[in-house]
Design a protein around this motif. Structure first.
Motif, short mmCIF file in Angstrom:
data_model
loop_
_atom_site.label_atom_id
_atom_site.label_comp_id
_atom_site.label_asym_id
_atom_site.label_seq_id
_atom_site.Cartn_x
_atom_site.Cartn_y
_atom_site.Cartn_z
N THR A 189 0.84 -1.21 0.00
CA THR A 189 0.00 0.00 0.00
C THR A 189 0.88 1.26 0.00
O THR A 189 0.53 2.26 -0.63
CB THR A 189 -0.95 0.01 1.21
N ALA A 190 2.03 1.17 0.68
CA ALA A 190 2.95 2.32 0.67
C ALA A 190 3.51 2.53 -0.74
O ALA A 190 3.69 3.68 -1.18
CB ALA A 190 4.09 2.08 1.66
N LEU A 191 3.75 1.44 -1.45
CA LEU A 191 4.26 1.54 -2.82
C LEU A 191 3.27 2.27 -3.72
O LEU A 191 3.66 3.07 -4.58
CB LEU A 191 4.56 0.14 -3.37
N ASP A 192 2.00 1.98 -3.48
CA ASP A 192 0.96 2.68 -4.26
C ASP A 192 1.07 4.19 -4.04
O ASP A 192 0.97 4.98 -4.99
CB ASP A 192 -0.42 2.17 -3.86
N GLY A 193 1.28 4.56 -2.77
CA GLY A 193 1.36 5.98 -2.45
C GLY A 193 2.61 6.65 -3.03
O GLY A 193 2.57 7.82 -3.42
N SER A 194 3.69 5.89 -3.13
CA SER A 194 4.95 6.49 -3.58
C SER A 194 5.15 6.39 -5.09
O SER A 194 6.10 6.94 -5.63
CB SER A 194 6.13 5.83 -2.86
N THR A 195 4.27 5.66 -5.77
CA THR A 195 4.41 5.51 -7.22
C THR A 195 3.63 6.61 -7.93
O THR A 195 2.44 6.80 -7.64
CB THR A 195 3.87 4.12 -7.66
N GLU A 196 4.29 7.26 -8.84
CA GLU A 196 3.62 8.35 -9.56
C GLU A 196 2.43 7.80 -10.34
O GLU A 196 2.57 6.87 -11.14
CB GLU A 196 4.61 9.01 -10.52
N GLY A 197 1.27 8.33 -10.07
CA GLY A 197 0.06 7.85 -10.73
C GLY A 197 -0.53 6.63 -10.06
O GLY A 197 -1.58 6.12 -10.47
N GLY A 198 0.12 6.13 -9.03
CA GLY A 198 -0.38 4.95 -8.30
C GLY A 198 -0.12 3.66 -9.05
O GLY A 198 0.34 3.67 -10.20
N LEU A 199 -0.41 2.57 -8.40
CA LEU A 199 -0.23 1.26 -9.03
C LEU A 199 -1.33 1.02 -10.05
O LEU A 199 -2.50 1.37 -9.83
CB LEU A 199 -0.24 0.16 -7.97
N GLY A 200 -0.95 0.38 -11.16
CA GLY A 200 -1.94 0.13 -12.22
C GLY A 200 -2.87 -1.01 -11.88
O GLY A 200 -4.07 -0.96 -12.18
#
Lengths: 457, 331
Positions: A189-200
């Protein structure tokens, strides 16, 4: 003239759809898997693929226009409803046009499984980027579509060579093969927040769906992360998974997905054709195993694959066996666990074995697999009465390659080892990244007693 | 005598028990056919002679060894809760097994294949006793200190195992857990020479020390007045018990409760005189594990580890013994 052409196109489209749907149902067998996907049978699991083939193109648009014009019934073309709202109208035409143009930012409705195993549609954005796969049986299809470059994170990567194409920048979320800990999920969930545009999207193999709990499903919904789930451990489902993921990723991935799937369907067709004359009584009754000494139940994906390869599940002819082994896999707790089922024709044991092997690695792996130490007991003791009918097949291989080796194991006089090796060679030559740089000498695809005896000689 | 007859009856009963379908009568027939060199049922011969007979003999040896080991420990430490596993022997063996099953480590480099787990378990099970013996060379240890040292080592080894298991793949984790529970199904003909040889030799040695053990039972001071060094006897028997336990546990995994319960039940029949207690404990242990394994083989989908059944039965049995015992045997 125009009307005649329309009628002819419609007739051809209907025929194609019927054949494709029929093939899908037949190839998936009569088990639970087939039941789950029977609602919408499609090669490419994308809404808008109205003619149910391997791609989305002008032919699909023609069908949509015919439906809107009243020339065709939308009930006959369930995938013509591009946005899945129950209607086929100008909105669908507009969406389909963008899909045909492969326009970035287009909403795509992917047909997949929900948590309960029912068919559902999930909206993702084209082209799919920043994905997180979970489960080897989903991770490999993604990589076979050459989609490793778009992996933002992964829960586990156990096969250094086969999974080498995962992006170097992808984050290790530190899960494991069978579970996602709370800590791993937090990293996700943290990766989603730190990924530009969120996780696909999160891509989940259905055999690992128990890890996506209600709470975690809620997390996904809250964060707007779609879940694409397939029972991709099954060889035929794996083929459509590669095709569908290839389309969603776009560009070269789509090209690879199409080549991968078309080659696979040809292999499946060849197996079916060559076994056409084999009578039911002459078909091989198989028992599938996995993880050395786990026996697969009838609904297991390994079983549905072996059925596609022309075998008959032993569980379907032996009620006692079927009632004992009801789960996808059950560990043999005693060395005589299979003693009452020695009339089964063959044991197909599925083991994930990485590639890039030297001659010595190959020899060690053959011996370790055949004589595997299960807490102090060799696998050969469990299979003592089956040693001349026991084969191990590498579970990491492309679905069609696994089917080829299964077909060889069951019908060696029809499907030679050279033929099965040739199928592997075709996929190696295809350019799919997991097999890049491999040769028949660096991949241990198949082990039987002869292979073992040669290794220990 | 009664317990010995029970063990013999249980031996033949267990030949007909298991996933492979065969009646007890036919299984016994196959057994004697094989002994007579007249094999008429090849499949039956394989499952009975190659799998069930060594398994049954393994159950006899394991039950006898662990029960005798428990009797000696309870006597040595004058503690009704003492058993081989309280000295850390089982957790040592388990750590050795875990290193093999999960990490693929062989502590003896030239050992390979299925022998790795056994050798690792054997060597690691001796470590707790080795530590206790080493400490006792430099510092006098009371029985309580010995037990507490064993318990401390047990916790240390258990925590190391847990660290390894937390990150283990599920397949090897399941194998490690199976080993932890204990399963006689891992005993084959190839296992028996060491198991039976070590057990026979050590039990005979221990039996020959029955007189000295009886003196120990009277207490350290009483032993001293009779000219015996209680500590020396304790160390010697502790080393013997360690080897005895290691020689079976390294093959079967850690089978619970028999080392604790076996001597208590035997004591009900024959009292605390080690001349009778040792053989009675051996007979009861053999019969108990044989019967438990007979039940284990037909439980679950395709059998269960005997450790599950022995603990399931042993726990309530131990409580029953405690409730029924009118006066403490340790008073």
């Amino acid at each position: 003239m125009e009307r005649k052409s329309t009628v002819m196109i419609a007739a051809v489209a209907v025929a194609v759809a019927v054949i494709a749907a029929g093939a899908f149902v037949v190839l998936n067998g009569g088990g639970n898997d087939a039941g789950r996907n029977a609602t919408i049978a499609s090669e490419l699991q994308i809404r808008g693929n109205a003619n149910d083939d391997y791609t989305i193109d002008g032919e699909d648009m023609a069908i949509l226009e015919d439906i809107i014009a009243g020339g065709k019934s939308k009930e006959d073309y369930p995938l013509a409803d591009v946005n899945g709202d129950g209607n086929v109208d100008e909105t669908d035409v507009s969406l389909l046009k963008d899909l045909i143009d492969r326009k970035s930012g287009t909403s795509v409705y992917v047909i997949c499984l929900d948590r309960d195993g029912n068919t559902t549609s999930v909206e993702v954005t084209y082209p799919l980027r920043n994905v997180v796969p979970y489960g080897t049986n989903m991770q490999l299809p993604l990589l076979y579509a050459n989609g490793g470059q778009y992996v933002a994170g992964y829960f586990v990567s156990s096969y250094g060579v086969a999974e080498a194409s995962i992006a170097a920048s992808a984050v290790d979320l530190e899960g494991n093969q069978r579970s996602i800990s709370d800590a791993s999920w937090s990293k996700f969930t943290a990766l989603d927040g730190s990924t530009e545009g969120g996780l696909g999207a999160i891509l989940v193999d259905y055999s690992g769906i128990s890890q996506i709990t209600d709470k975690r499903m809620g997390d996904l919904e809250e964060a707007g992360i779609p879940m694409i789930c397939y029972e991709s451990a099954d060889a035929t489902a794996e083929i459509t998974t590669v095709l569908t993921l290839g389309f969603l990723l776009g560009g070269d991935c789509e090209t690879m997905g199409v080549e991968y799937a078309q080659t696979a369907w040809n292999i499946v067709g060849e197996i079916k054709d060559k076994l056409g004359d084999v009578e039911e009584k002459d078909r091989m009754h198989y028992i599938c195993c996995t993880m050395y000494i786990y026996v697969c139940g009838e609904s297991s994906s390994f079983n549905t694959s072996a059925t596609t390869a022309g075998g008959i599940s032993y569980a379907s002819v032996n009620p006692e066996f079927a009632s004992k082994y009801t789960k996808n896999s059950t560990k043999m707790m005693s060395t005589d666990a299979l003693s009452n089922f020695t009339d089964a024709d063959i044991i197909i044991n599925n083991r994930s074995m990485d590639w890039g092997l030297t001659a010595d690695d190959m020899k060690s792996l053959i011996i370790d697999t055949w004589d595997h130490d299960n807490g102090g007991v060799s696998s050969t003791v469990y299979f003592a009465k089956f040693l001349d009918r026991l084969v191990y097949i590498d579970n990491l291989l492309p679905g069609a390659v696994k089917l080829a080796y299964m077909a060889h194991a069951m019908y060696g006089d029809i499907f030679s080892m050279e033929w099965a090796d040739g199928v592997l060679q075709t996929y190696i030559g295809m350019g799919t990244l997991p097999l890049k740089g491999q040769t028949a000498d660096t991949v241990l695809a198949y082990i039987d007693v002869d292979v073992y005896n040669a290794a220990v000689a | 005598m009664l317990l010995s007859l029970l063990a013999v009856a249980a031996f033949f009963l267990t030949l007909g028990s298991g996933v492979y379908r065969i009646s007890v009568a036919h299984a016994v027939e196959v057994f004697f056919d094989h002994l007579g060199g007249n094999i008429s049922d090849a499949d039956g011969d394989y499952y009975i002679w190659e799998l069930r007979v060594p398994r049954a003999l393994g159950a006899v040896i394991t039950g006898a060894a662990l029960s005798v080991a428990g009797a000696i420990m309870q006597n040595d430490f004058r503690n009704p809760l003492a058993e081989p596993y309280t000295m850390g022997i089982s957790s040592g063996a388990f750590l050795g097994a875990v290193l093999s099953i999960i990490c693929g480590i062989s502590v003896v480099p030239f050992v390979t294949g299925t022998a790795v787990t056994m050798v690792n378990a054997f060597l690691f099970s001796l470590i707790p006793t080795a530590i206790i013996v080493l400490i006792s060379r430099f510092r006098k240890m009371t029985p309580a200190a010995m037990i507490l040292t064993g318990v401390a080592i047990m916790f240390l080894f258990s925590s190391i195992c847990q660290v390894i298991m937390v990150t283990a793949p599920s397949e090897s984790l399941a194998d490690a857990y199976m080993w932890r529970v204990g399963d006689i199904g891992r005993v084959f003909w190839s296992s028996l020479p060491l198991m039976s040889g070590a057990t026979a030799v050590i039990v005979v040695i221990l039996y020959s020390m029955a007189g000295k053990l009886n003196v120990m039972y009277a207490g350290d001071r009483a032993a001293m007045t009779l000219g015996e060094s209680a500590n020396r006897i304790r160390i010697v028997t502790l080393v013997l018990v360690s080897f005895l336990t290691a020689s079976v546990v390294s093959y079967t995994g850690t089978i619970g409760f028999i080392g604790l319960v076996g001597p208590h039940v035997a004591r009900i029949f024959v009292g605390s005189d080690n001349r009778y207690l040792i053989p009675a404990s051996a007979a009861f242990g053999a019969a108990f594990i044989l019967l438990a394994d007979t039940v284990a083989k037909v439980s679950g989908v395709n059998g269960l580890p005997v450790g599950v059944i022995s603990s399931m039965v042993g726990g309530p049995l131990f409580i029953w013994i405690l409730v029924r015992q009118r006066k403490s045997a340790w008073a």
